[in-house]
Design a protein around this motif. Structure first.
Motif, PDB file in Angstrom:
ATOM      1  N   GLY A  95      41.116  33.492  49.100  1.00 28.36           N
ATOM      2  CA  GLY A  95      41.688  34.653  48.431  1.00 28.36           C
ATOM      3  C   GLY A  95      43.129  34.420  48.028  1.00 28.36           C
ATOM      4  N   ASP A  96      43.907  33.779  48.920  1.00 23.62           N
ATOM      5  CA  ASP A  96      45.291  33.453  48.576  1.00 23.62           C
ATOM      6  C   ASP A  96      45.351  32.529  47.362  1.00 23.62           C
ATOM      7  N   LEU A  97      44.412  31.595  47.294  1.00 20.55           N
ATOM      8  CA  LEU A  97      44.386  30.657  46.169  1.00 20.55           C
ATOM      9  C   LEU A  97      44.117  31.393  44.861  1.00 20.55           C
ATOM     10  N   ALA A  98      43.286  32.429  44.917  1.00 20.05           N
ATOM     11  CA  ALA A  98      43.025  33.226  43.710  1.00 20.05           C
ATOM     12  C   ALA A  98      44.301  33.909  43.237  1.00 20.05           C
ATOM     13  N   SER A  99      45.130  34.384  44.173  1.00 24.51           N
ATOM     14  CA  SER A  99      46.378  35.049  43.802  1.00 24.51           C
ATOM     15  C   SER A  99      47.418  34.059  43.290  1.00 24.51           C
ATOM     16  N   ALA A 100      47.236  32.763  43.611  1.00 21.83           N
ATOM     17  CA  ALA A 100      48.229  31.761  43.232  1.00 21.83           C
ATOM     18  C   ALA A 100      47.970  31.149  41.864  1.00 21.83           C
ATOM     19  N   VAL A 101      46.781  31.369  41.286  1.00 19.46           N
ATOM     20  CA  VAL A 101      46.475  30.750  40.006  1.00 19.46           C
ATOM     21  C   VAL A 101      46.813  31.708  38.873  1.00 19.46           C
ATOM     22  N   THR A 102      46.958  31.162  37.667  1.00 21.75           N
ATOM     23  CA  THR A 102      47.275  31.974  36.499  1.00 21.75           C
ATOM     24  C   THR A 102      46.049  32.780  36.075  1.00 21.75           C
ATOM     25  N   ASN A 103      46.305  33.807  35.283  1.00 17.33           N
ATOM     26  CA  ASN A 103      45.234  34.726  34.890  1.00 17.33           C
ATOM     27  C   ASN A 103      44.079  34.027  34.179  1.00 17.33           C
ATOM     28  N   ASP A 104      44.395  33.043  33.340  1.00 18.10           N
ATOM     29  CA  ASP A 104      43.325  32.408  32.579  1.00 18.10           C
ATOM     30  C   ASP A 104      42.439  31.511  33.443  1.00 18.10           C
ATOM     31  N   SER A 105      42.867  31.213  34.683  1.00 21.41           N
ATOM     32  CA  SER A 105      42.046  30.403  35.589  1.00 21.41           C
ATOM     33  C   SER A 105      41.081  31.250  36.415  1.00 21.41           C
ATOM     34  N   LEU A 106      41.293  32.561  36.462  1.00 20.12           N
ATOM     35  CA  LEU A 106      40.489  33.417  37.331  1.00 20.12           C
ATOM     36  C   LEU A 106      39.001  33.426  36.980  1.00 20.12           C
ATOM     37  N   PRO A 107      38.613  33.522  35.697  1.00 21.44           N
ATOM     38  CA  PRO A 107      37.163  33.531  35.404  1.00 21.44           C
ATOM     39  C   PRO A 107      36.467  32.260  35.904  1.00 21.44           C
ATOM     40  N   GLY A 108      37.071  31.099  35.663  1.00 17.87           N
ATOM     41  CA  GLY A 108      36.456  29.853  36.111  1.00 17.87           C
ATOM     42  C   GLY A 108      36.414  29.738  37.627  1.00 17.87           C
ATOM     43  N   TYR A 109      37.465  30.235  38.306  1.00 17.01           N
ATOM     44  CA  TYR A 109      37.514  30.186  39.767  1.00 17.01           C
ATOM     45  C   TYR A 109      36.424  31.081  40.363  1.00 17.01           C
ATOM     46  N   TYR A 110      36.267  32.287  39.796  1.00 18.42           N
ATOM     47  CA  TYR A 110      35.220  33.196  40.262  1.00 18.42           C
ATOM     48  C   TYR A 110      33.844  32.568  40.070  1.00 18.42           C
TER      49      TYR A 110
END
Length: 577
Positions: free
Chosen positions: A235-250
Motif C-alpha cells: 500500500g505504501d508503494l502505491a502511494s509512492a508512485v506517480t498517478n499514471d503508474s497506478l492503473p498498471g500497478y493495480y
C-alpha cells in the motif's frame, strides 16, 4: 513532463483506493483461512488420563561433535595471554569437516593440512596477522561478546598455482574459555549485494496477512530510499508512485493476488530523480491450489534504459516528422517545377535553334532547388532564352525561381533589349526581400542575323563549342553584372555573339561545376575540358535528341557525390531554319 499530474486527481484517488481495498480484502481472506485452519487442526477437548513421564537421559556432546554439526566452516581457537592479560598468540585447537573441505578446495591443496592439536594459527597462516582477524579475536576475548560479521582479506599460499586472495565474512564468538571462528564461504551475501548493485536489481516478499516485508540487501537502494528508512508495504508503494503508474500497478496486483499468475508493471516513483522501477511479481500460496498469502517480486531500476528509449522514440518521431515535411516539400516543389519549366520538343527548329536541358536535383535537400530556364518565342518574332539560379533550396528557392521566371516572361512583352529586361528583373528581386537573390543569363536570339544577344547577372558565362573547341564567351564590357536582388538601380551590358550552323552554346548553373572548397577558374577549366572531350568522344548527331544525348553525357561526366547543389545544363545548337 510531470507524471504525477498526468491523470486527474479524482481518478488517481479512486485507483489508489482500489489498490488498498484489494490488499485489505486479501488480508481478510488470509486471516480467515488461518483461523479456520487452526480450528480444524486443533484436536477436540477430551479428558486425558495423567501419564507418568519417562525418564530423560542427559547427553553432553563433545566439542568436536558440536563443530561437525555446524553447517559452515569453523575453527576452535585458544587465546594465549601474557602477564599483562593481552593476547600474544592464538592456537588452533580443532576444526570441523567443512573447514577442511573449504581450505583444500580454496587453496588448491597448497596449504598444509589442518593439524590436530594446538598449533599457532599465525604460524600456519602468517598473512592473517595483517588482517582484521586479530582485532576481532581480541575484542571477543576481552568483551566476551560475538564479533562480526566482518570482511577479512588475506593472501594464502596456493601452491603451484600461485597465491590466493581470500575474502570472507568472519564471525568470532566466545565458547567457554575458547573462541569459535566461523566464516561464510565465498562471502555469498556480499557477492549477492554487489550483484544487485551492479544490475540495479533487488527482490522482496510481502506477507499479505500482516503487511510484513522481507527484502534483499539492495532493496532500499533500488527504490531510492535512504539507509535505515522504513520499508514500504504494498500500500505504501502505491502511494509512492506517480498517478499514471497506478492503473498498471493495480492490474499487476490483481493478476497476482486474484488470478494467481505472474505479472509485471513499470512504476514511476515520485521525487526529484523520477526513478522508474520495473516490478515483476508472482503469487506465493499457502498450499497448492489455495489462496495467495504473499507477493514475491523482483524490482529493477530501469530509469536510464527507459529514458534512453524515450529519447530514441522522440528522436525517431521527430525524424519521421521531418522526413514527412521534406517529402511534402519535395512533392510541392517538384509539382511547381513541373508546372513552370518547359519541355523542349522541336518547336524552336523553325527559328534555327535546337534546345535540350538536363537537370539534376540536390538529393540531400528537398530534391529540388532554385535552378530555372526559359526558351520561348516573343511577340517580335525573336526567341527569349534564359537560365538562372535562385538562392536556397527546396520550396523557398522554387517559389523565388517561379517569381523571377514569370516576371521575365511578362517583361519580355515590352520588346525592350535584354539589358533593360535584366535591370527590371533585378528591381523585382530587390523588391521581393533581402533573401531574394539570384544569378542569371538573360539572352535574346535574333534569327534574322543568327545573333545571340545576352547579359550576365553574377552567373557563369556561357560556353561556345565551335569546330570541336570549347571556349567561354567574352564578358560584357565592364565585366559581368551584379547578381539579381543585391543592389537596386544596377545597370547591365549586353554582348552580341554571332552563331554559325552547328555551333553549340552551353549555359549551366554553378552547381554543375562548383566544388567546396574550390577555385572558380579551375572549375571553369574542368568544364571546358570535359565539354570538349565529350564532344570528340561522341559528337552529337543531328536532331534534338542527339543534342540531348550529348548534354546528358556531359552532365554524367561532371556530376558526382561531391556535388552539394542542384545542377542544370541548357544546350543550344544553331541549325538551318
Amino acid at each position: 513532463m510531470d507524471h504525477s499530474s498526468s491523470v486527474p486527481d479524482a481518478r488517481a484517488r479512486l485507483e489508489l483506493g482500489a489498490i488498498k481495498e484489494l490488499l485489505l480484502a486479501q488480508r481478510r481472506r488470509v486471516l480467515t483461512y488461518a483461523r479456520d485452519h487452526d480450528r480444524r487442526a486443533r484436536p477436540p477437548a477430551t479428558e486425558v488420563a495423567p501419564r507418568t513421564a519417562a525418564p530423560v537421559t542427559t547427553y553432553h556432546p563433545s566439542g568436536q561433535e558440536v563443530l561437525d554439526a555446524l553447517p559452515m566452516p569453523a575453527l576452535l581457537l585458544q587465546p594465549v595471554t601474557g602477564a599483562d592479560g593481552e593476547i600474544s598468540d592464538v592456537l588452533h585447537v580443532s576444526q570441523n569437516a567443512e573447514a577442511v573441505a573449504h581450505l583444500v578446495v580454496r587453496l588448491h591443496g597448497g596449504s598444509p593440512p589442518l593439524a590436530s592439536g594446538p598449533v599457532s594459527l599465525y604460524e600456519r597462516f602468517p598473512a592473517l596477522r595483517a588482517s582484521r582477524l586479530p582485532e576481532l579475536i581480541a575484542r571477543a576475548h576481552r568483551l566476551r561478546e560475538p564479533q562480526g560479521p566482518a570482511t577479512v582479506e588475506w593472501m594464502a599460499d596456493g601452491g603451484a598455482q600461485g597465491p590466493v586472495r581470500v575474502n570472507d565474512e568472519i564471525r568470532v564468538a566466545p565458547c567457554g574459555p575458547q573462541l569459535l571462528l566461523t566464516w561464510e564461504r565465498g562471502n555469498r551475501l556480499r557477492m549477492a549485494a554487489a550483484a544487485q548493485h551492479l544490475v540495479r536489481t533487488c527482490w522482496a516478499e510481502w506477507n499479505l496477512g500482516d503487511d510484513g516485508i522481507e527484502p534483499s540487501r539492495g532493496f532500499r537502494q533500488v527504490i531510492g530510499l535512504p539507509p535505515g528508512s522504513a520499508l514500504p508495504t504494498l500500500g505504501d508503494l502505491a502511494s509512492a508512485v506517480t498517478n499514471d503508474s497506478l492503473p498498471g500497478y493495480y492490474q499487476m496486483l490483481y493478476d497476482v493476488i486474484l488470478r494467481k499468475r505472474t505479472a509485471s508493471s513499470d512504476l514511476r516513483l515520485r521525487g526529484q530523480n523520477r526513478r522508474i522501477v520495473r516490478m515483476t511479481a508472482e503469487p506465493v500460496r499457502i498450499a497448492p491450489g489455495s489462496l495467495v498469502w504473499a507477493v514475491r517480486a523482483v524490482l529493477s531500476d530501469v530509469t536510464a534504459e527507459r529514458r534512453r528509449r524515450e529519447t530514441a522514440e522522440r528522436t525517431a518521431l521527430e525524424a519521421r516528422r521531418q522526413r514527412q515535411r521534406v517529402e511534402t516539400l519535395t512533392e510541392v516543389a517538384e509539382a511547381l517545377r513541373e508546372a513552370v519549366l518547359p519541355h523542349f520538343q522541336d518547336e524552336l527548329a523553325t527559328y534555327g535553334l535546337q534546345a535540350a536541358v538536363v537537370y539534376r536535383p540536390d538529393a540531400r535537400e528537398a530534391g529540388v532547388g532554385g535552378d530555372w530556364y526559359k526558351a520561348r518565342r516573343v511577340p517580335d518574332g525573336r526567341l527569349l532564352i534564359a537560365l538562372g539560379d535562385a538562392r536556397g533550396h527546396g520550396l523557398a528557392a522554387v517559389t523565388l525561381m517561379a517569381k523571377l521566371r514569370y516576371a521575365l516572361a511578362g517583361l519580355t512583352y515590352t520588346e525592350q533589349p535584354v539589358e533593360q529586361l535584366t535591370r527590371w528583373l533585378n528591381e523585382a528581386a530587390c523588391a521581393d526581400g533581402d533573401e531574394s537573390t539570384a544569378t542569371a543569363i538573360v539572352a535574346r536570339y535574333h534569327p534574322e542575323g543568327s545573333v545571340l544577344r545576352w547579359t550576365c547577372a553574377g552567373h557563369p558565362r556561357p560556353v561556345l563549342i565551335r569546330d570541336g573547341r570549347a571556349a567561354v564567351l567574352p564578358s560584357p564590357e565592364g565585366g559581368p553584372g551584379l547578381s539579381l536582388g543585391v543592389l537596386p538601380g544596377t545597370s547591365y551590358t549586353a554582348v552580341e555573339t554571332p552563331l554559325r550552323v552547328d555551333d553549340i552554346v552551353l549555359m549551366y548553373s554553378d552547381g554543375l561545376t562548383e566544388r567546396r572548397p574550390g577555385d572558380p577558374d579551375r572549375d571553369t577549366a574542368r568544364f571546358l575540358a570535359q565539354a570538349q572531350d565529350c564532344f570528340h568522344a561522341s559528337p552529337p548527331p543531328p536532331g534534338r535528341l542527339g543534342l540531348l544525348h550529348y548534354a546528358e553525357q556531359l552532365v554524367e561526366r561532371l556530376d558526382g557525390p561531391h556535388r552539394d547543389d542542384d545542377a542544370t545544363l541548357l544546350a543550344l545548337r544553331r541549325v538551318d531554319p
